[in-house]
Design an enzyme around this catalytic site. Structure first.
Site, PDB file in Angstrom:
ATOM      1  CG  ASP A  79      -2.945   4.714  -3.718  1.00 52.53           C
ATOM      2  OD1 ASP A  79      -2.831   5.756  -4.393  1.00 52.53           O
ATOM      3  OD2 ASP A  79      -2.272   4.482  -2.673  1.00 52.53           O
ATOM      4  CG  HIS A  99      -2.180   0.839   0.992  1.00 56.86           C
ATOM      5  ND1 HIS A  99      -2.243   1.887   0.089  1.00 56.86           N
ATOM      6  CD2 HIS A  99      -3.384   0.780   1.592  1.00 56.86           C
ATOM      7  CE1 HIS A  99      -3.428   2.439   0.141  1.00 56.86           C
ATOM      8  NE2 HIS A  99      -4.159   1.794   1.039  1.00 56.86           N
TER       9      HIS A  99
END
Lengths: 328, 453, 338
Positions: free
Chosen positions: B430, B426
Site C-alpha cells: 500500500d 499495489h
C-alpha cells in the site's frame, strides 16, 4: 424419362452384350427357366437358347471353374452366384485360378469373365444369405471389384465389365433390384475405375458404396434443410480404385465419412481412411476421418436387429451432423 | 533399477530449457555430480549433473531439443548394474512420447514457508499452479512418481485440451498447416474445437486479428537508392524473454511510484574513506546494503507474489540490473544482510563481470526479493522502473545533482541530491507502506551508521 | 530284358496299333520318354545344388502316361495338367530349354520366371498350364469343354490329375457337369498310388478310381500306366469319342513315382523294396525299349543312344537357362491385369 429397375437394367445390359458378341454367355443356378433367383436373367433363355443361358447343378466351384476355363479359351462368360454368401464355395477357383493365371503365366493368357452376385442385408434372409464380402476380393491382386448403386450405373458398369479382359467380381445389392432410375436405351458403358461424384457439397465428403449411396443421398436431402451440404462420392469400382476425386474432395471439405454395408473391421472403409490420412489430404483435415459400417456380428434374423446392424439413412444423418458440427 | 536424470526446474518461473549439448556419451561412467548435459534457459546456460555414480545408459532427448522442466532427460545405471532385459520396451513405455512427467522437488524449495505436508501427494509447483488457477487438487489424478500430482496433471485438468499429453497444442492438421504457412505459433491460439482443439478457423481468426505481422522475416526490407530504410531483427532469446516478462509485469501489477531525493553527503564520505584505503566501493553497493537493511524492516516490501500467496522473505536477496548489449539481466546478491560492504562489492563486481561474459549461473538469477536499477551514470534525472516479477518493488536510481536547497534558516546551501524512485505493486504494497519504506531507506542512506546496529 | 516272356504276347496285342502309328511314332515316343527322364533327373540334381529354388515334384517313372496320353491328342487340343507335370509339358511338345529357364526363374522361361515348376504353361500350344492346386484344373476343363462346344470346333480337352484329386469336391462337380453337357473332355487320372503320403487303398473305398465314372454315367477304364501303348490306346479311344460329340470319359492310368512327393519327402510311407521292384521290373522306358527291340523296330544300340540324345538336349537346356537373364525388377508388377 425412361425408367427401368436395377434388375431390368442388368437384364438389358446382358441382352445387349449377348446380342453384340456371340462369345458372351451366362451360366449359373436357376438362371434359365426360373429366370434367376432375383429375376435378372428372366427371358434370356427363350431369346438366346440353352447353349448360351446355361442352368447348372448346385456346383459353385464348377460354375466358377467353367467361367475361367471358357474365358481362357476365347469366351466371355458372365457367371451368376445366386447369393454372395455362396461365393465362398468358389474361392479357390476365383482367388487361385482366375486372379492368378495371367500373372503366373508371365502375362500371357487372360480371363475375361464377370461373376455377378447379390449381396447385402435387409430381407430377413439372415446370416448365411446376407453377406457383404467385397473386401475379400479387393484384397486379391488380379481381380476387379465393381459395385453399382443405381440402375443407370448397373447397366453401364456391367457392359464395361463384360468388355474388360480381366475377371470382374460384380456385386449387386438385393434391396436395389426393384429400385427405379433413368436408364438410356443404348448400350452405354461407364468406365471401370472411374469414381463418380454423385452430389456436390462443401461441408463433408461422404464416400459410399452400393446401397449406402442411396441412403447417403437421402441423408443429404435432410441435412440440406439444416444448411449442411454433403458431397457424396461413389467409387463404383472398388478395385482398381480411382481415389483422386476422393482426395480432392477431402481437401475441399476437410472432413470425411465413409459408409458401407460390410462389417467395419477389415472393411473397405479402412482403405479409404488410410488413403486420406496417408497422403495429401492429411494437411486439410479438420476432424478425424470416420467410418459408418456394419457391427461386427453376423446379420441377425430379427428385423429390428437386422436394421440396426448396418448403416441406415438415420444413422448417416446423425454421424454426418456430428462430424460437421465438430463433435469429434 | 535405472536411475532417472531430471531436467531440474532451475527457477520458479522456468518452464522449459533447450539442450545445448550432451557433455558425455551414452555408456560413459560418471561420478555423482559430474556435469552430463548443458542446457540453456531464458538467459543462462546451466549444467545438469549426474545424481549418482554409475554408467549413463540412454539420453532421451537430442541436442537442440526443448524440454519441459521436471522431465526425465536421461537414464543411468549404477556401477555394475546391467540394463534391464526389456530395456527398450521399458524406455518406450516409460519415457516414450506419452510418458508422464516425473515430479521432482524444485531446487529452491527449501525456502517454502508452508511446511505442512498435503494429504494429496502433489509437487509444490503443481500446487502453486493449481492455486493460482483456483483449482481444487482433491480430485486430480496424479501421473508422477508414486501417483504424485504434477504440474502437467494440473494443467491437463485446467484445460484438458490445451496440451496433449506430449505437451503439444492440440490442433487439426488443417490448422497446423495454416499456422505453419502463416508463421504463427499454435501455442498462442485459443481453440474452439472439441477439447479445446485448434481448428483452422481459429488460426484464421487469430491471424486476421493481428494488427501487424509479427515478423517479416522472409520479406526483404524495401530498398531506396540501394540503402534500406529499416533492418528487421526477430525477437528471440533474451530480448523475447524480457519483452514477454516485462509486458506481463506491467499488465499484471498495478504500479505505484514514489520519489525521494537522497542527500549523498554521507555516502560520499564513506566512499572517499574507502578510496583512501584503496578499496573500491560503488554507490550501488551502498544502495544494496541500505536496501537490505530497510527491507528487513518492511516485510511487505521484501516479498514475492505467487498467485494469491505473498511470500515474505526473512533474508534480503537484492538484484542489481546490469545492462548488456542484448538486453537487461538482473543478477542477485543473496543474503545481503549477512554481508559487509566489501563482500557486497566483491560479489557485485563478480556478477557484473559474469553477466557480461555470459557465464551467470541459474543461482545468480534466482530468489531475488528486491531489485535496484541504477541509471544515474547515464545522466538520466529520474525514471520509473517496471517491477521484476515475482518481486513486488523495484528501486530506480537516477543521477545525482548539485542543487541549492534551503537549510533550516532558509538559507541556500548546496547539496548533492540523488533521485530515487520506488515502484511498488499495489496488490501487495500500500501507499503508506511504500512511503514508510522509502523514508527508512533515505534515512539509511543519509545516515549509514544506522546500518551498524 | 525283364519281360522277355511277355514280349510276344504284347507284340501280338499291339500289332494293330503298331501298324497304325508306325515305327517313327514309336521311336519318337521312346526318345521323348528318355528326354523326360533326363530332364527330371537333371532338375533334381540342379535343385540339390541349389541352382533351382522352391520345390520340385518329379515324375520319374511316370513317363509312359505322359507320352502315351499326349501322343493320342491332336494339334489344337487343350491340355490342363498338374504340379507333377514336367513330363506332360515335354510330351506335349514344350521346349526343354524354356522349361528349364522357367525353373531357374529366368525371363526366357515359359512364364517369364513368374510361375516356376508348378505353373508351367505354354498358352500358344493350348497348354493351359500346370496347376498348383490339386484338382484345380478339373473345373477349368468344364469351361474349356463348354467353349469348344460353343465354338463348334472338334477340339478336345485333356485334363490330367492325380489319385488325390479324385477326392476333391471340385472333381465331382466337374465330372457331373461334363457328363450332363456331354463335354469333349478326357479326365485322365494319373494314379501313382500315393497322394503325397496317403496310399490309395486308404483313401478310396473303391479299388479302381475309374469306377467313379459310373456315378456320372460316363465310360471309365483303368490301364497299366507304365505301358505307353496301353495309355495311348485308352486316351485315343476317349479322344475319338469326345470328338464325335459323345461326351467325356474317365481314364485311370496306374503308374508309380520313383521319387518322393516333393524334394522334402522322406518317404516314410513306403518301403525301399517296393520302389526297387517298380524300378527293376516295371520301368516304362525299359518296357517300351524292349518291345521295340524285340519287334525289330529299333536296335538296342539305337535305343540306348536315345539316352545320350536326351542328355544332350538337357545340357543345351541348362546352358540356355544359365545364360538367360532374370526378370528386371522394374517389371515386377507386370502381367497382373490384361
Amino acid at each position: 424419362m425412361r425408367e427401368l429397375t436395377y434388375a431390368e437394367a442388368l437384364r438389358e445390359g446382358l441382352r445387349q452384350a449377348m446380342t453384340t458378341d456371340p462369345n458372351v454367355f451366362v451360366i449359373g443356378e436357376d438362371i434359365g427357366v426360373y429366370g434367376g433367383a432375383f429375376g435378372v436373367t428372366a427371358g434370356l433363355l427363350s431369346e438366346f437358347g440353352e447353349q448360351r443361358v446355361i442352368d447348372t447343378p448346385i456346383s459353385e466351384a464348377g460354375i466358377a471353374g467353367a467361367c475361367i476355363g471358357a474365358a481362357l479359351t476365347g469366351m466371355r462368360p458372365v457367371g451368376e452366384i445366386q447369393f454372395m454368401d455362396f461365393v465362398t464355395l468358389t474361392m479357390e477357383q476365383i482367388v487361385l485360378q482366375a486372379a492368378k493365371v495371367r500373372f503366373m503365366f508371365g502375362g500371357k493368357a487372360s480371363v475375361p469373365m464377370v461373376l455377378r452376385m447379390p449381396g447385402g442385408s435387409g430381407t430377413g434372409a439372415a446370416a448365411q444369405h446376407s453377406e457383404s464380402l467385397e473386401n475379400w476380393f479387393v484384397h486379391v491382386p488380379g481381380l476387379k471389384v465393381v459395385m453399382p448403386s443405381s440402375p443407370y450405373d448397373a447397366k453401364g458398369l456391367l457392359l464395361a465389365a463384360i468388355d474388360d479382359n480381366n475377371p470382374v467380381i460384380f456385386v449387386e445389392h438385393k434391396l436395389l433390384y426393384k429400385t427405379k432410375g433413368h436408364v438410356p436405351e443404348e448400350a452405354y458403358r461407364l468406365p471401370l475405375s472411374q469414381t463418380n461424384i454423385v452430389r456436390e457439397g462443401k461441408h463433408l465428403t461422404v464416400v459410399a458404396t452400393s446401397i449406402m449411396v442411396n441412403r447417403a443421398l437421402a441423408a443429404a436431402d435432410e441435412l440440406a434443410k439444416e444448411g449442411i451440404e454433403l458431397e457424396i462420392i461413389d467409387p463404383r469400382t472398388l478395385k482398381p480404385l480411382d481415389d483422386a476425386p476422393i482426395i480432392e474432395s477431402v481437401k475441399k471439405t476437410g472432413r470425411a465419412l465413409i459408409v458401407h454395408e460390410a462389417v467395419e473391421m477389415g472393411g473397405f472403409g479402412g482403405e479409404i481412411v488410410a488413403r486420406i490420412a496417408g497422403g495429401e489430404a492429411f494437411d486439410y483435415l479438420e476432424a478425424p476421418v470416420r467410418r459408418l459400417a456394419a457391427l461386427d456380428i453376423p446379420i441377425p434374423y430379427n428385423r429390428e436387429l437386422e436394421h440396426h446392424t448396418v448403416p441406415q439413412t438415420e444413422s448417416i444423418i446423425v454421424e454426418a451432423r456430428k462430424l460437421v458440427q465438430g463433435a469429434y | 533399477m535405472p536411475i532417472e536424470i531430471i531436467l531440474p526446474k532451475f527457477g520458479f518461473t522456468l518452464e522449459t530449457a533447450d539442450i545445448v549439448q550432451w557433455l558425455k556419451h551414452e555408456g560413459d561412467t560418471v561420478r555423482s555430480g559430474d556435469a552430463i548435459c548443458e542446457v540453456t534457459t531464458d538467459k543462462v546456460n546451466m549444467e545438469v549433473e549426474a545424481p549418482e555414480t554409475g554408467t549413463l545408459w540412454k539420453f532421451l532427448y537430442p541436442q537442440g531439443a526443448t524440454v519441459p522442466v521436471t522431465e526425465v532427460i536421461a537414464v543411468m545405471l549404477r556401477l555394475n548394474e546391467a540394463p534391464p532385459i526389456d530395456g527398450d520396451a521399458l524406455l518406450q513405455t516409460r519415457y516414450g512420447q506419452n510418458a508422464p512427467a516425473i515430479a521432482v522437488m524444485p531446487v529452491a524449495d527449501t525456502l517454502e514457508t508452508n511446511g505442512a505436508k498435503d494429504k494429496t501427494a502433489i509437487t509444490p509447483l503443481a500446487r502453486r499452479v493449481a492455486q493460482a488457477a483456483n483449482l481444487s487438487v482433491e480430485n486430480l489424478t496424479g501421473t508422477g512418481t508414486n501417483q504424485r500430482i504434477t504440474r502437467r496433471d494440473v494443467e491437463a485438468a485446467l484445460s484438458p485440451s490445451a496440451l496433449t499429453s506430449t505437451g503439444k497444442p492440440r490442433a487439426t492438421p488443417a490448422a497446423r498447416a495454416f499456422a505453419h504457412q502463416s508463421d504463427v505459433e499454435l501455442t498462442r491460439i485459443p481453440g474452439t474445437g472439441v477439447r479445446g482443439r485448434i481448428q483452422r478457423a481459429d488460426v484464421e481468426t487469430y491471424v486476421a486479428a493481428q494488427p501487424t505481422p509479427l515478423v517479416e522475416a522472409t520479406k526483404p526490407p524495401p530498398e531506396i537508392d540501394g540503402q534500406a530504410d529499416q533492418t528487421v531483427i526477430k525477437m528471440t532469446g533474451m530480448r523475447l524473454t524480457i519483452a514477454t516478462r516485462l509486458q506481463k509485469s506491467f499488465q499484471d501489477a498495478p504500479h505505484i511510484f514514489f520519489d525521494a531525493q537522497i542527500d549523498t553527503a554521507a555516502i560520499n564520505t564513506i566512499r572517499s574513506k574507502a578510496k583512501a584505503r584503496k578499496e573500491k566501493l560503488s554507490i550501488t553497493s551502498i544502495l544494496v546494503k541500505a536496501a537490505a537493511w530497510t527491507l528487513l524492516k518492511h516485510p511487505f516490501v521484501n516479498a514475492t507474489l505467487h498467485g494469491d500467496e505473498i511470500m515474505q522473505w526473512k533474508t534480503a536477496n537484492i538484484g542489481v540490473a546490469v545492462a548488456l548489449q542484448e538486453g537487461l539481466i538482473v543478477p542477485v546478491i543473496h543474503h545481503v544482510e549477512t554481508l559487509g560492504l566489501g563482500s557486497i562489492q566483491t560479489r557485485l563486481d563478480d556478477v557484473v563481470n559474469r553477466a557480461q561474459n555470459n557465464s551467470l549461473r541459474m543461482h545468480d538469477l534466482s530468489d531475488g526479493t528486491f531489485t535496484i536499477s541504477n541509471l544515474g551514470m547515464y545522466g538520466v534525472d529520474r525514471f520509473t522502473a517496471i517491477i521484476n516479477p515475482p518481486q513486488v518493488a523495484i528501486l530506480a536510481v537516477g543521477r545525482t545533482q548539485r542543487v541549492f536547497v534551503p537549510d533550516d534558516n532558509d538559507q541556500p546551501v548546496i547539496k548533492s541530491l540523488m533521485q530515487i524512485t520506488l515502484s511498488a505493486d499495489h496488490r501487495v504494497v500500500d501507499g503508506a507502506q511504500a512511503a514508510l519504506f522509502l523514508n527508512d531507506l533515505r534515512a539509511a542512506l543519509e545516515d549509514p551508521t544506522q546500518l551498524l546496529f | 530284358m525283364a519281360n522277355e516272356r511277355l514280349m510276344p504276347e504284347m507284340i501280338q496285342r499291339y500289332h494293330d496299333i503298331i501298324e497304325t502309328v508306325g515305327p517313327e511314332f514309336l521311336k519318337e515316343s521312346l526318345q521323348t520318354m528318355h528326354t523326360i527322364r533326363a530332364f527330371e533327373e537333371r532338375a533334381e540334381q540342379l535343385f540339390s545344388l541349389g541352382r533351382v529354388h522352391g520345390t520340385m515334384h518329379l515324375s520319374i517313372g511316370q513317363e509312359a502316361t505322359a507320352v502315351g496320353a499326349s501322343s493320342a491328342m491332336e494339334d489344337g487340343d487343350y491340355l490342363l495338367n498338374h504340379h507333377r507335370g514336367h513330363g506332360h509339358c515335354l510330351a506335349w511338345g514344350s521346349d526343354a530349354s524354356r522349361m528349364m529357364a522357367e525353373f531357374m526363374g529366368k525371363e526366357t522361361g515359359y512364364c517369364r520366371g513368374r510361375g516356376g515348376s508348378m505353373h508351367i504353361a505354354d498358352v500358344e500350344s493350348n497348354n493351359l498350364g500346370a496347376n498348383g492346386i490339386v484338382a484345380g484344373g478339373v473345373p477349368l476343363s468344364v469351361g474349356v469343354g463348354l467353349s469348344i462346344k460353343m465354338r463348334k470346333t472338334d477340339q478336345v480337352c485333356l485334363v490330367i490329375f492325380g489319385d488325390g484329386a479324385a477326392n476333391e469336391g471340385a472333381f465331382h462337380e466337374a465330372l457331373n457337369m461334363a457328363s450332363i453337357w456331354d463335354l469333349p473332355i478326357i479326365f485322365l487320372c494319373e494314379n501313382n498310388q500315393y497322394a503325397m503320403s496317403m496310399p490309395m487303398p486308404k483313401a478310396f473305398n473303391v479299388e479302381k478310381i475309374s469306377t467313379r465314372a459310373t456315378a456320372y454315367n460316363i465310360p471309365g477304364i483303368t490301364v497299366d500306366g507304365n505301358d505307353v501303348l496301353a495309355v495311348y490306346e485308352a486316351v485315343k479311344t476317349a479322344a475319338d469319342r469326345a470328338r464325335r460329340g459323345e461326351g467325356p470319359s474317365l481314364v485311370e492310368s496306374v503308374t508309380y513315382r520313383y521319387k518322393g512327393h516333393s524334394k522334402s519327402d522322406k518317404q516314410a510311407y513306403r518301403t525301399r523294396e517296393e520302389v526297387q521292384d517298380w524300378q527293376d521290373n516295371r520301368d516304362p522306358i525299359m518296357r517300351l525299349s524292349d518291345l521295340l527291340v524285340t519287334a525289330g523296330i529299333t536296335t538296342q544300340a539305337e535305343a540306348d543312344s536315345m539316352r545320350d540324345t536326351a542328355l544332350k538336349i538337357i545340357d543345351d537346356a541348362v546352358e540356355f537357362s544359365e545364360n538367360s537373364a532374370s526378370p528386371d525388377l522394374a517389371s515386377i508388377a507386370e502381367g497382373v491385369y490384361a
